[in-house]
Write a protein that holds these residues in place. Structure first.
Motif, PDB file in Angstrom:
ATOM      1  N   UNK A   1     -12.362  19.602  24.674  1.00  8.59           N
ATOM      2  CA  UNK A   1     -13.242  20.763  24.843  1.00  8.59           C
ATOM      3  C   UNK A   1     -13.367  21.069  26.323  1.00  8.59           C
ATOM      4  N   UNK A   2     -12.958  22.258  26.723  1.00 10.26           N
ATOM      5  CA  UNK A   2     -13.026  22.634  28.133  1.00 10.26           C
ATOM      6  C   UNK A   2     -14.427  23.136  28.447  1.00 10.26           C
ATOM      7  N   UNK A   3     -14.869  23.036  29.702  1.00  7.58           N
ATOM      8  CA  UNK A   3     -16.208  23.531  30.069  1.00  7.58           C
ATOM      9  C   UNK A   3     -16.308  25.041  29.908  1.00  7.58           C
TER      10      UNK A   3
ATOM     11  N   UNK B   1      -4.821  28.186  21.410  1.00  3.69           N
ATOM     12  CA  UNK B   1      -4.233  27.070  20.667  1.00  3.69           C
ATOM     13  C   UNK B   1      -3.379  27.577  19.513  1.00  3.69           C
ATOM     14  N   UNK B   2      -2.230  26.913  19.290  1.00  4.59           N
ATOM     15  CA  UNK B   2      -1.413  27.138  18.100  1.00  4.59           C
ATOM     16  C   UNK B   2      -1.672  26.014  17.091  1.00  4.59           C
ATOM     17  N   UNK B   3      -1.495  26.277  15.795  1.00  3.19           N
ATOM     18  CA  UNK B   3      -1.744  25.238  14.794  1.00  3.19           C
ATOM     19  C   UNK B   3      -0.687  24.143  14.833  1.00  3.19           C
ATOM     20  N   UNK B   4      -1.106  22.944  14.466  1.00  7.21           N
ATOM     21  CA  UNK B   4      -0.166  21.824  14.357  1.00  7.21           C
ATOM     22  C   UNK B   4       0.124  21.452  12.906  1.00  7.21           C
ATOM     23  N   UNK B   5      -0.597  22.059  11.955  1.00  8.48           N
ATOM     24  CA  UNK B   5      -0.399  21.658  10.558  1.00  8.48           C
ATOM     25  C   UNK B   5       0.718  22.421   9.867  1.00  8.48           C
ATOM     26  N   UNK B   6       1.490  23.195  10.629  1.00  5.09           N
ATOM     27  CA  UNK B   6       2.713  23.796  10.114  1.00  5.09           C
ATOM     28  C   UNK B   6       3.859  23.373  11.017  1.00  5.09           C
TER      29      UNK B   6
ATOM     30  N   UNK C   1     -10.207  27.899  30.253  1.00  2.00           N
ATOM     31  CA  UNK C   1      -9.123  26.998  29.850  1.00  2.00           C
ATOM     32  C   UNK C   1      -8.117  26.795  30.979  1.00  2.00           C
ATOM     33  N   UNK C   2      -7.736  27.877  31.666  1.00  2.00           N
ATOM     34  CA  UNK C   2      -6.753  27.750  32.743  1.00  2.00           C
ATOM     35  C   UNK C   2      -7.306  26.943  33.899  1.00  2.00           C
ATOM     36  N   UNK C   3      -8.551  27.214  34.291  1.00  2.71           N
ATOM     37  CA  UNK C   3      -9.139  26.493  35.420  1.00  2.71           C
ATOM     38  C   UNK C   3      -9.403  25.038  35.073  1.00  2.71           C
ATOM     39  N   UNK C   4      -9.802  24.760  33.825  1.00  2.32           N
ATOM     40  CA  UNK C   4     -10.061  23.369  33.423  1.00  2.32           C
ATOM     41  C   UNK C   4      -8.800  22.524  33.553  1.00  2.32           C
TER      42      UNK C   4
ATOM     43  N   UNK D   1      -3.938  33.098  17.196  1.00  4.16           N
ATOM     44  CA  UNK D   1      -4.175  33.996  18.324  1.00  4.16           C
ATOM     45  C   UNK D   1      -5.448  34.796  18.094  1.00  4.16           C
ATOM     46  N   UNK D   2      -5.773  35.082  16.835  1.00  2.00           N
ATOM     47  CA  UNK D   2      -7.003  35.807  16.516  1.00  2.00           C
ATOM     48  C   UNK D   2      -8.238  35.018  16.919  1.00  2.00           C
ATOM     49  N   UNK D   3      -8.137  33.691  16.952  1.00  2.00           N
ATOM     50  CA  UNK D   3      -9.289  32.847  17.252  1.00  2.00           C
ATOM     51  C   UNK D   3      -9.481  32.626  18.744  1.00  2.00           C
ATOM     52  N   UNK D   4      -8.392  32.758  19.530  1.00  2.00           N
ATOM     53  CA  UNK D   4      -8.461  32.559  20.988  1.00  2.00           C
ATOM     54  C   UNK D   4      -9.211  31.274  21.327  1.00  2.00           C
ATOM     55  N   UNK D   5      -8.795  30.165  20.730  1.00  2.00           N
ATOM     56  CA  UNK D   5      -9.468  28.873  20.950  1.00  2.00           C
ATOM     57  C   UNK D   5      -9.094  28.350  22.340  1.00  2.00           C
ATOM     58  N   UNK D   6     -10.062  28.151  23.236  1.00  2.00           N
ATOM     59  CA  UNK D   6      -9.741  27.685  24.585  1.00  2.00           C
ATOM     60  C   UNK D   6      -9.591  26.172  24.685  1.00  2.00           C
ATOM     61  N   UNK D   7      -9.945  25.455  23.633  1.00  2.00           N
ATOM     62  CA  UNK D   7      -9.971  23.993  23.686  1.00  2.00           C
ATOM     63  C   UNK D   7      -8.625  23.380  23.298  1.00  2.00           C
ATOM     64  N   UNK D   8      -8.592  22.040  23.268  1.00  2.00           N
ATOM     65  CA  UNK D   8      -7.404  21.277  22.906  1.00  2.00           C
ATOM     66  C   UNK D   8      -6.245  21.583  23.872  1.00  2.00           C
ATOM     67  N   UNK D   9      -6.580  21.619  25.158  1.00  2.00           N
ATOM     68  CA  UNK D   9      -5.568  21.872  26.185  1.00  2.00           C
ATOM     69  C   UNK D   9      -4.850  20.578  26.535  1.00  2.00           C
TER      70      UNK D   9
END
Length: 592
Positions: A533-535, A316-321, A97-100, A503-511
């Motif tokens: 979606x990051x590579x 990623x943090x949620x946007x639905x709250x 995620x950081x490099x992408x 944070x439990x999911x550690x989703x690297x996408x949606x940067x």
């Protein structure tokens, strides 16, 4: 001497030996027990020390002059007609995620499409701003080097002149008292990825056409310090009445009260009001921040913008709250989120696979369930045999002092974990969560030993060893699953545990990051750029003009505009803003 026509080709990079994949760090697993313990200790220590000793005072004494970096003129002293800048916040986590994000920022040009298909040409910023939390999980020289410096240097290599870098600290940068941050960003240390000029943890830049960009440091649990107040007060005396400000903050004071426990960090609102009204004279046209790891924009009818762009590499943090946002002061209303609220709600369902994201947490619950079982085994022996009736197992648990003490501690721990956003229902949520784990451990214990007792001689060593193994396996599987269900229900049902559930999911996408342009007419263009979606796979760059690594993942998505560019400044009367039109959103003239 060569004759004829020569074909110029890009210089080739020397063949690289193994390994042929980046040796970067994986994303932080926040539910790893050791990470949780270490981060908690560092946070407590840094907060306690920060309340007694403020590093910013020493830095102000070491660099007393108020000298904004002047980008309103070029290196030859000629007024600039336009300037490009990039804003990236919440970086320095997992390599992918950081490099992408770093690689996308570093490209000399980006051709972007918005959701309507309209195309825009953008250029890499001559100035790069890091908007807080430059490393995770806590600041140290090693973590900065491995999670931030290396990926950014690798991405910037071969991409032209290094940008001028400015950075503000977030709470994670403060976890070592700002020592590592100051060493990296405020001592003029040059890097293959950037050039640095600032001497304090806050800064000011003079930009073309009367624009200014200011970066602030709000520390951890402190108001804005007096030297910083004096710094910006003196700076304000150099501004003209019509000048406009882009203000960079480490946290979005306008939204924190709606997504975090009530009453937490209310001092931030006071800091923001004080800076805006008493120091800067309401010249702020754009507020930029990270800390919340997604893109969210608010705006008012005057065209002023409040933008969260915390997608530089962290989870990623949620946007639905919040589900329904309360009205913000001065008429600011929500305009756009990335990802959408519907997508965010769907992503939360990944908590059902909590164990797959946090296997070390399963080890913790497996050991906990095994400890509870071990305390009960001795109480179940009757005349050389073992009674495995469920009622007998339950009765033994209720009279065993060790089991009762551990059970009470577990339930109280779950109450302490419960989000304060539950309000009066916090105790109910915590007790139910704790009792669910106790019930699960009881059934796992009973089932494991009843099964092994039917297959092997009761009380034998093989039977007890196999039973213990099954109890651990049951706790390993069931404990994290119950935690995932709890987080899913809490967030999607009660808008609680937003930070823990994602944070439990550690989703690297949606940067995401923000590209800014001040054009020849003095208008400010804001391009919010997203990576859905990051590579996950990379290969060596083939030429010296490539970065060290290039994407090798057919499932990765190209950078795109999250929404059409936002334009602040005067426009010609012939080009009014039209609802639904694919042209850039005109934000109106900046507030005086």
């Amino acid at each position: 001497m060569a004759s004829g026509t020569e074909t110029l080709t890009a210089p080739q990079r020397a063949p690289a030996g193994p390994p042929q994949r980046p040796q970067g760090r994986k994303m932080v697993r926040w539910f790893d027990p050791f990470v949780l313990l270490k981060a908690g200790v560092r946070s407590t220590i840094s907060t306690t020390i920060g309340e007694q000793a403020d590093r910013r005072l020493l830095d102000a004494l070491a660099a007393p002059k108020v000298e904004p970096s002047d980008f309103s003129v070029d290196e030859a002293g000629r007024p600039r007609e336009e300037l490009w800048l990039d804003f990236v916040a919440d970086l320095g986590d997992g390599w992918d995620s950081t490099y992408a994000v770093a690689q996308t920022v570093s490209r000399p040009t980006l051709t972007l499409k918005d959701e309507t298909g309209t195309t825009y040409e953008t250029r890499r910023g001559e100035v790069l701003v890091f908007g807080g939390d430059e490393v995770y999980p806590e600041a140290s020289v090693k973590e900065y080097e491995e999670r931030t410096v290396r990926p950014w240097e690798a991405a910037m290599r071969g991409q032209g002149p290094a940008p001028h870098l400015f950075a503000i600290p977030g709470n994670h940068d403060w976890y070592d008292g700002l020592v590592s941050f100051m060493r990296l960003f405020c001592q003029g240390r040059q890097s293959a990825g950037w050039r640095m000029h600032q001497r304090r943890s806050y800064f000011a830049m003079k930009l073309p056409h009367g624009w200014w960009l200011l970066g602030t440091d709000m520390q951890l649990e402190s108001d804005i310090d007096e030297p910083q107040v004096r710094y910006f007060q003196e700076l304000a005396t150099h501004m003209k009445e019509e000048d406009r400000i882009i203000l960079c903050l480490a946290e979005p004071a306008w939204l924190l009260g709606q997504v975090r426990p009530p009453g937490e960090r209310t001092y931030l609102d006071n800091n923001l009001d004080f800076l805006e009204q008493q120091v800067l004279g309401k010249k702020v046209s754009v507020f930029l921040t990270g800390d919340i790891h997604h893109y969210r924009r608010h705006a008012n009818e005057e065209g002023r913008q409040k933008i969260i762009a915390g997608g530089g590499g962290a989870f990623l943090h949620p946007t639905h709250v919040p589900r329904k946002e309360a009205a913000l002061p001065d008429g600011f209303t929500a305009r756009k989120t990335f990802p959408s609220k519907e997508e965010s709600r769907r992503l939360c369902w990944r908590n059902l696979g909590f164990l797959g994201h946090n296997p070390s947490f399963g080890v913790l619950t497996g050991l906990l369930y095994l400890l509870l079982a071990w305390m009960q085994v001795a109480d179940l022996r009757e005349g050389g045999t073992v009674a495995w009736k469920l009622s007998r197992v339950l009765g033994a648990a209720l009279v065993n002092p060790g089991v009762l003490l551990l059970s009470v501690m577990l339930v109280l721990g779950m109450v302490g974990l419960a989000d304060a956003r539950f309000g009066r229902g916090r105790w109910v949520a915590g007790v139910l969560h704790g009792v669910a784990h106790l019930a699960a451990s009881l059934f796992v214990f009973w089932g494991a030993f009843a099964l092994t007792g039917a297959l092997l001689p009761l009380g034998s060593v093989p039977q007890e060893l196999l039973g213990a193994l099954l109890v651990f396996a049951g706790g390993f599987l069931l404990g994290p699953t119950l935690m995932g269900v709890y987080l899913l229900l809490s967030l999607n049902g009660f808008e609680a545990h937003a930070n823990e559930a994602f944070s439990a999911l550690a989703i690297p996408d949606w940067k995401n990051f923000l590209r800014l342009r001040i054009d020849r007419e003095g208008r400010l263009w804001l391009y919010p750029i997203g990576l859905r979606r990051v590579p996950r796979n990379w290969k060596r760059g083939e030429t010296a003009r490539d970065p060290d690594w290039v994407a090798d993942d057919k499932d990765a998505t190209p950078p795109e505009l999250i929404e059409p560019p936002i334009v602040i400044g005067a426009v010609r009367p012939s080009a009014p803003r039209v609802a639904g039109r694919s042209s850039p959103e005109y934000a109106g003239p900046a507030a005086p």
